[in-house]
Design an enzyme around this catalytic site. Sequence first.
Site, PDB file in Angstrom:
ATOM      1  N   HIS A  90       0.870  -1.188   0.000  1.00  0.00           N
ATOM      2  CA  HIS A  90       0.000   0.000   0.000  1.00  0.00           C
ATOM      3  C   HIS A  90       0.906   1.237   0.000  1.00  0.00           C
ATOM      4  CE1 HIS A  90      -2.754   3.100   1.345  1.00  0.00           C
ATOM      5  NE2 HIS A  90      -3.752   2.286   1.015  1.00  0.00           N
ATOM      6  N   GLU A 154      -4.187   2.203  -7.161  1.00  0.00           N
ATOM      7  CA  GLU A 154      -4.549   3.293  -6.255  1.00  0.00           C
ATOM      8  C   GLU A 154      -3.621   4.475  -6.488  1.00  0.00           C
ATOM      9  OE1 GLU A 154      -6.649   1.926  -2.462  1.00  0.00           O
ATOM     10  OE2 GLU A 154      -4.532   1.620  -2.138  1.00  0.00           O
TER      11      GLU A 154
HETATM   12  P1  PGA Z   1      -9.468   6.297   0.505  1.00  0.00           P
HETATM   13  O1  PGA Z   1      -8.304   5.217   0.772  1.00  0.00           O
HETATM   14  O2  PGA Z   1     -10.671   5.507   0.051  1.00  0.00           O
HETATM   15  O3  PGA Z   1      -9.664   6.961   1.828  1.00  0.00           O
HETATM   16  O4  PGA Z   1      -8.982   7.210  -0.551  1.00  0.00           O
HETATM   17  C1  PGA Z   1      -8.092   4.137  -0.095  1.00  0.00           C
HETATM   18  C2  PGA Z   1      -6.920   3.329   0.345  1.00  0.00           C
HETATM   19  O5  PGA Z   1      -5.946   3.883   0.876  1.00  0.00           O
HETATM   20  O6  PGA Z   1      -6.922   2.101   0.181  1.00  0.00           O
END
Ligand code: PGA
Length: 229
Positions: A90, A154
């Site tokens: 992540h 992401e």
């Molecule tokens: P968010 O986070 O939905 O608050 O943007 C997503 C993540 O970090 O997996």
Amino acid sequence: MKFLLNWKQNGSFAEIENFINNVEQGQENEIIIFFPLPYINFANNLTLRKAKSIKIGAQNVSSFLKGAYTGETGASMLREIGVTHSLVGHSERRIFFNENEEDLVLKIKNLKSENITPVLCIGETKEARMDGTFLETLKQQSRIYLENCLIAYEPIWSIGTGLTPSVEQITEVACFIQDTLKIDMLYGGSVNETNISSIFQIPGIEGVLVGGAALSWEKVNKMMEEICL
Ligand code: PGA
């Protein structure tokens, strides 16, 4: 569709119990919740009694199997407390804990040896998006993908900011992942009740990884409702 809910460093026994008691289990959706480590056992016991279809994931795993690594949790330990999935790489771990590719390769290998599904997170910075080098970043980050992992796109500039890429921008990355890895991907970054239906319509998307909005069972239920409409 897959709903991956990342609670990050949030929650308490009371909040988790309330969430599990109220979230819809949804027949068509696979829900995997990534609670902080101290709550995983508790959450698993609760879901076994009340919400069997919900799976519990881990937000991180040690790159070592076992030994003198103070503060770390190994893949076999996660398996013993019922974890089925684990996030790997992540962006918050890459940025705040300096995780590098070498660490992530070991994490994926250790998880696979315990039959835990790794969820490899990839995503570009705002700068890489602006200067057009983002596909290069994603190519590099995804080269450690192994068969039977999930992949979550992401963009760093979208996490927790309320900014989401356009449908065209997500489509471009989904096509790139399909071309290079031959799989569908998850999308994460400011997913909420308002934007989820347009994200789910994008070909090559098999689910979402939700942070902020995942802390509220009302919002999660609304998101699931939205994609059924
Ligand atoms: P968010 O986070 O939905 O608050 O943007 C997503 C993540 O970090 O997996």
